[in-house]
Every structure is written in structure tokens, then in C-alpha cells.
Design a protein around this motif. Structure first.
Motif, short mmCIF file in Angstrom:
data_model
loop_
_atom_site.label_atom_id
_atom_site.label_comp_id
_atom_site.label_asym_id
_atom_site.label_seq_id
_atom_site.Cartn_x
_atom_site.Cartn_y
_atom_site.Cartn_z
N VAL A 249 44.98 70.12 12.14
CA VAL A 249 45.84 68.93 12.21
C VAL A 249 47.12 69.32 12.94
N GLU A 250 47.48 68.54 13.96
CA GLU A 250 48.65 68.88 14.77
C GLU A 250 49.71 67.78 14.71
N ILE A 251 50.92 68.17 14.38
CA ILE A 251 52.06 67.26 14.42
C ILE A 251 52.66 67.32 15.81
N LYS A 252 52.63 66.21 16.52
CA LYS A 252 53.17 66.21 17.89
C LYS A 252 54.64 65.79 17.86
N ILE A 253 55.50 66.74 18.20
CA ILE A 253 56.93 66.46 18.32
C ILE A 253 57.27 66.12 19.77
N GLY A 254 56.71 66.89 20.71
CA GLY A 254 57.01 66.67 22.12
C GLY A 254 55.93 67.23 23.01
N GLN A 255 56.04 66.94 24.32
CA GLN A 255 55.11 67.48 25.30
C GLN A 255 55.86 67.84 26.56
N GLY A 256 55.28 68.74 27.33
CA GLY A 256 55.97 69.32 28.47
C GLY A 256 56.36 68.34 29.55
N ALA A 257 55.54 67.31 29.77
CA ALA A 257 55.82 66.37 30.85
C ALA A 257 56.94 65.42 30.53
N LYS A 258 57.23 65.23 29.26
CA LYS A 258 58.30 64.29 28.89
C LYS A 258 58.95 64.70 27.58
N PRO A 259 59.68 65.82 27.59
CA PRO A 259 60.37 66.26 26.37
C PRO A 259 61.42 65.23 25.95
N GLY A 260 61.46 64.96 24.67
CA GLY A 260 62.53 64.13 24.14
C GLY A 260 62.34 62.64 24.29
N ILE A 261 61.22 62.19 24.88
CA ILE A 261 60.99 60.75 24.98
C ILE A 261 59.63 60.41 24.38
N GLY A 262 59.41 59.14 24.13
CA GLY A 262 58.18 58.70 23.49
C GLY A 262 57.08 58.38 24.48
N GLY A 263 56.03 57.74 23.98
CA GLY A 263 54.89 57.37 24.80
C GLY A 263 54.68 55.88 24.82
N HIS A 264 53.90 55.43 25.80
CA HIS A 264 53.64 54.00 25.94
C HIS A 264 52.28 53.80 26.60
N LEU A 265 51.37 53.20 25.85
CA LEU A 265 50.08 52.80 26.42
C LEU A 265 50.14 51.29 26.59
N PRO A 266 50.13 50.80 27.84
CA PRO A 266 50.28 49.36 28.09
C PRO A 266 49.19 48.55 27.40
N GLY A 267 49.54 47.33 27.02
CA GLY A 267 48.62 46.46 26.30
C GLY A 267 47.33 46.19 27.06
#
Length: 512
Positions: A249-267
Motif C-alpha cells: 500500500v503506497e501513500i502518494k504525497i508527490g510525484q517528480g513531474a509535478k511536486p507540490g501540486i495536485g492532479g486532475h483527470l478531466p470529466g
């Protein structure tokens, strides 16, 4: 003939990115290119019986050139350019024009393509010679098996009637047959067929794939013993079964391509199957906040770590994924002390389905520096065995894997290499939802182009090839187990690096 613009229309000042060349002596007007291009570049003009190309729509994915039965097409960067200027490059000018026309943030896919120093290419490996004989991997066993999870500093045994019995209760660890895992790519960001291909390949080869933050479809939970499931800020698809079916089980805090910002999957990408898997309404935007709103300190993180351990009966290692940033070593130390069993660190060259271009290219640090810094800090504090380290972001080949492990990683995540193995050509248009190779799309007509049986075979071949090359490199160094390479920086030397870079990497210069 005059071209009239409507009142609110704006004429584009953009230059085309790619030139579409069609060889008239080869083109048979079969219209395969028209059917293969999801961006609508090619079209057939019945009046003149000719094929036409709208170069402004071309993204350089090469699908049409590959599929053309007569090889009549050549797609290459457009030669038109602006006056040479070291400061104002074509890319900078094009980005400005694009924003002047759209008024929006420029989104892009894939990883950072800026010419920052690639440290892998400035690090060389040692080789065994006279006093330290090499090992022939064809004749001697080479151990690539890796265990991920917390380790004990020492083990206690008891003797009972001549039998040796292990007294120490071992922490949960996951066994993988190669130190290569498939990185987090969610169902939604990639197609169902691509997601399934990763699961099938991981299961066949004996490694792990990461679900990303999009959940795990019910029918694919049979691959759970090879899955790393994420618990991210949006909590998409998280339920007790999802957690317990997994290996990690992995807790995702951040990722290399966008540190410090969230994600968005368009509707428009949230189709019925994705809505069911993510447990959100169909057609609604899947928004992941930048922070996890129950984590604002290491103590908060520790609470979630132990909540997930409790939910899985303390039978699964819990990982925490973070982006590589300036104080990554101190952060990793806190995560280790918070109770995590694995820390995944994603560098600035990590890929993504969609990110603001300005963030992707300018925020974070290279994984080579991050992993060496973290390994050194944890060793200095005497807690290195409390966690396994996974390096991600910019791993391109098996030599990068070997160097990452020698710098201090236990294993590595690969994302972009896996996509390339399935057919990706890095056109960087993943965010559009159109992928002519059927990988980063939810369009049923496009996604069916990727056959999971074939794609998973290509992925297994990649793992096999890299693993064999790793064995060759280990043998050349006189090492017969990947465990003996972990953090063994004496096997590395720097070429063309400055003193501060050698110091952070913890390696000597070549010739020393």
C-alpha cells in the motif's frame, strides 16, 4: 481568396511543430494514414484525388509513418524557425504565442525534456580485474531477487534439540524477482488495455505494478499479489478490499513531474468503467488536492501509515511516495521514523499524463542526487534498514538501474520505458486524451489498438532483457548478488563532474 475571421476569432501566429512529407511516387491513396491519426492531420480530397495534411495538427507520434503500407510518409520537426537567439528559443516564443492565444496554463505529458545534467551519463562502473575475478553469469548463479520492506538490524535464533529456530518476528516484506517495478500509472490516465498489460507483465515476471491513484478494477484484482495500490489525496477507489488484495500500500504525497501540486483527470475521460473504479460520478472531473488534508506533519503521516497497517492486519508493507526536492533527505528521515516500510522518491525527469509545463520543467531535483543524499542521511542516522528505497524518474536502461542501486536504491520504478515498450513515441500529448497508440486515451476506437497480450509480452521481454544485462554488469564487477551492490558507491566513479556534485553523490572522480 480572402479568409475572413469572425469578430471573436484570433488568427494563430503559431508555427507548425512538424513537417508532413508525402512521397507522391509511393502514396497509393489507401487512406490508412487518415484512419490511423486521431488528431485529424490527414484527409482525402475527392475532387483532386489527393491526400492532404494539416501540419498544425501533427504531434509527431509517427503512427501514420509506421502504419503506411508503402512507407510514403516522413514526419520530422518543421524546419521553419525564428531568428536565432540563445535566450529566446523557438520553444519559448511558441509558448508565449500559445498563451497569448489561449490565456491558459500550458499542459503537457511525459517527463522533463530540458537539458539538465543527466548524471547517469557522467557515472561509470568499476570492473573486476586480476585481483578480483569477474563472474560469468552464464555459469554462476546471479541473484537479482529483491525484498522490499523494513529489515531487522539483527536476527535472534534459538537452539531446540539441535534445530535452529528463528525467534525474531520478521516485518512484512515483498519478494520480487528483479529490482524493476512498473511505476504508478492510473486507469484513467492510461487506457484499460495499457493498465491490464502492466498487470499481466508484472504477474508473469514476478515483479510489481503500481495502480496509481485511480483504483484497481474489480476484474483485475486477481493480479493483486503483484500490485502496489495507492492511497492518494483524492482517495479514489480506496476500499478495504482494494487495500487487502495488494502486495504493498503506497501513500502518494508527490510525484517528480509535478511536486507540490495536485492532479486532475478531466470529466470527459471519466467514463462509466472509470467512474465505477474510482467511485465518483461519471463525467465529473477527478480532482486530487495538492495536499492530503489529513496530513500536515510527520505525526499526521504516521497516523495514516498505521491506519493503513491496521486496515491490512499489519501484513502489508506501507510505502510513501514523494517528489525529489531540496530537503528530500530530511523528509525521508522523518518518513522512516514515522513507520513507513518503503520510501519511493521520484525525480524531476519523472513522467506524467498531464502537468503544467512550467512545473514539470522547473520544479524538483534529479533522482541521482536525491537517492544518494537520502541513502547517506539514513545510514548516518543508523536507520537505513528501517526502509527500502525505490528510485524513479528518468531511468532509461539497465545501466541506470545498476547505478541507482549502487547510489543507494533497493529497486527502481520505470514508467516511460514501459510505455515506450508498448509503442509510445513521446509526442507529449497525453493530456489531450488522444493517443494514436492506444495508451493514454479512453477513446474506445483508439484504445483497442493496444492488444494486452502483445503489449504484456513486450513488457516481459523488456524486463528479461534488462535483468540479463544487470547480471552481465554484476558479473563484470565481480558481484553475484544485487544486495551486495546496494549503496556500494566504491563501484562508481564520476566523469566531468564538479566537486560539489561528487560530494552529494558520494563518489570519487574517475582515476581516484
Amino acid at each position: 481568396m480572402k479568409f475572413l475571421l469572425k469578430k471573436d476569432e484570433m488568427f494563430s501566429f503559431m508555427l507548425p511543430e512538424f513537417l508532413v512529407e508525402r512521397r507522391g511516387d509511393r502514396c497509393i491513396k489507401c487512406r490508412v494514414c487518415e484512419r490511423q491519426c486521431g488528431f485529424g492531420v490527414h484527409s482525402y480530397d475527392e475532387m483532386s484525388n489527393t491526400m492532404r495534411a494539416d501540419e498544425m495538427k501533427c504531434v509527431g507520434c509517427q503512427r501514420c509513418a509506421v502504419m503506411c503500407p508503402t512507407k510514403a510518409l516522413i514526419i520530422r520537426p518543421h524546419p521553419s524557425d525564428y531568428r536565432p537567439n540563445a535566450n529566446w528559443t523557438r520553444e519559448k516564443i511558441q509558448d508565449l504565442k500559445k498563451q497569448a492565444e489561449s490565456g491558459g496554463v500550458i499542459l503537457t505529458g511525459s517527463g522533463c525534456d530540458k537539458p539538465y545534467r543527466i548524471y547517469w551519463d557522467h557515472i561509470v562502473l568499476n570492473a573486476a580485474q586480476v585481483t578480483n575475478p569477474a563472474i560469468d553469469p552464464l555459469r554462476e548463479p546471479m541473484e537479482l531477487r529483491t525484498f522490499l520492506g523494513r529489515k531487522h538490524d539483527k536476527l535472534e535464533f534459538a537452539f531446540d534439540g539441535g534445530e535452529i529456530e528463528l525467534v525474531t518476528e520478521l516485518y512484512p516484506n515483498v519478494q520480487i524477482e528483479t529490482p524493476i517495478l512498473f511505476s504508478a500509472m492510473s486507469y484513467g490516465a492510461i487506457s484499460y488495455n495499457a493498465f491490464k498489460s502492466l498487470a499481466m507483465a508484472a504477474s508473469e515476471y514476478g515483479t510489481l505494478f503500481n495502480t496509481g491513484e485511480g483504483g484497481l478494477p474489480k476484474e483485475l484484482r486477481k493480479f493483486g499479489k503483484n500490485a502496489v495500490v495507492q492511497c492518494a489525496s483524492g482517495r479514489f477507489g480506496v476500499d478495504p478490499e482494494y487495500l487487502n488484495v495488494a502486495a504493498v500500500v503506497e501513500i502518494k504525497i508527490g510525484q517528480g513531474a509535478k511536486p507540490g501540486i495536485g492532479g486532475h483527470l478531466p470529466g470527459e475521460k471519466v467514463t462509466k468503467p472509470i467512474s465505477v473504479t474510482r467511485m465518483i460520478p461519471e463525467g465529473t472531473d477527478a480532482l486530487s488536492p495538492a495536499p492530503q488534508h489529513d496530513i500536515y506533519s510527520i505525526e499526521d503521516l504516521s497516523t495514516l501509515i498505521y491506519a493503513l497497517k491496521e486496515a491490512t492486519n499489519y501484513e502489508k508493507p506501507v510505502s510513501v511516495k514523494i517528489a525529489a526536492v531540496h530537503n528530500v533527505a530530511a523528509i525521508a528521515s522523518g518518513i522512516a521514523r514515522a513507520g513507513a516500510d518503503i520510501i519511493a522518491i521520484d525525480g524531476i525527469r519523472g513522467g506524467t499524463g498531464a502537468a503544467p509545463k512550467i512545473i514539470r520543467d522547473n520544479v524538483g531535483i534529479p533522482i541521482e542526487l536525491a537517492i544518494a543524499s537520502v541513502d547517506e542521511r539514513l545510514r548516518r542516522e543508523g536507520i537505513r534498514n528501517k526502509v527500502s528505497l525505490i528510485a524513479a524518474g528518468g531511468i532509461r536502461n539497465s545501466a541506470d538501474v545498476v547505478k541507482a542501486i549502487a547510489l543507494g536504491a533497493d529497486a527502481i520504478y520505470i514508467g516511460t520505458p514501459a510505455l515506450i515498450a508498448m509503442g509510445c513515441t513521446l509526442c507529449q500529448k497525453c493530456h489531450t486524451g488522444i493517443c494514436n497508440w492506444g495508451i493514454c486515451t479512453q477513446d474506445p476506437q483508439l484504445s483497442k489498438r493496444l492488444n494486452p497480450e502483445i503489449a504484456s509480452k513486450r513488457l516481459v521481454n523488456l524486463l528479461k532483457a534488462w535483468s540479463n544485462e544487470i547480471k552481465e554488469m554484476l558479473g563484470a564487477m565481480g558481484i553475484n548478488a544485487i544486495e551486495s551492490l546496494r549503496g556500494n558507491r566504491e563501484m562508481l566513479r564520476g566523469v566531468g563532474l564538479q566537486e560539489w556534485e561528487l560530494e552529494v553523490l558520494g563518489i570519487k572522480g574517475a582515476g581516484e
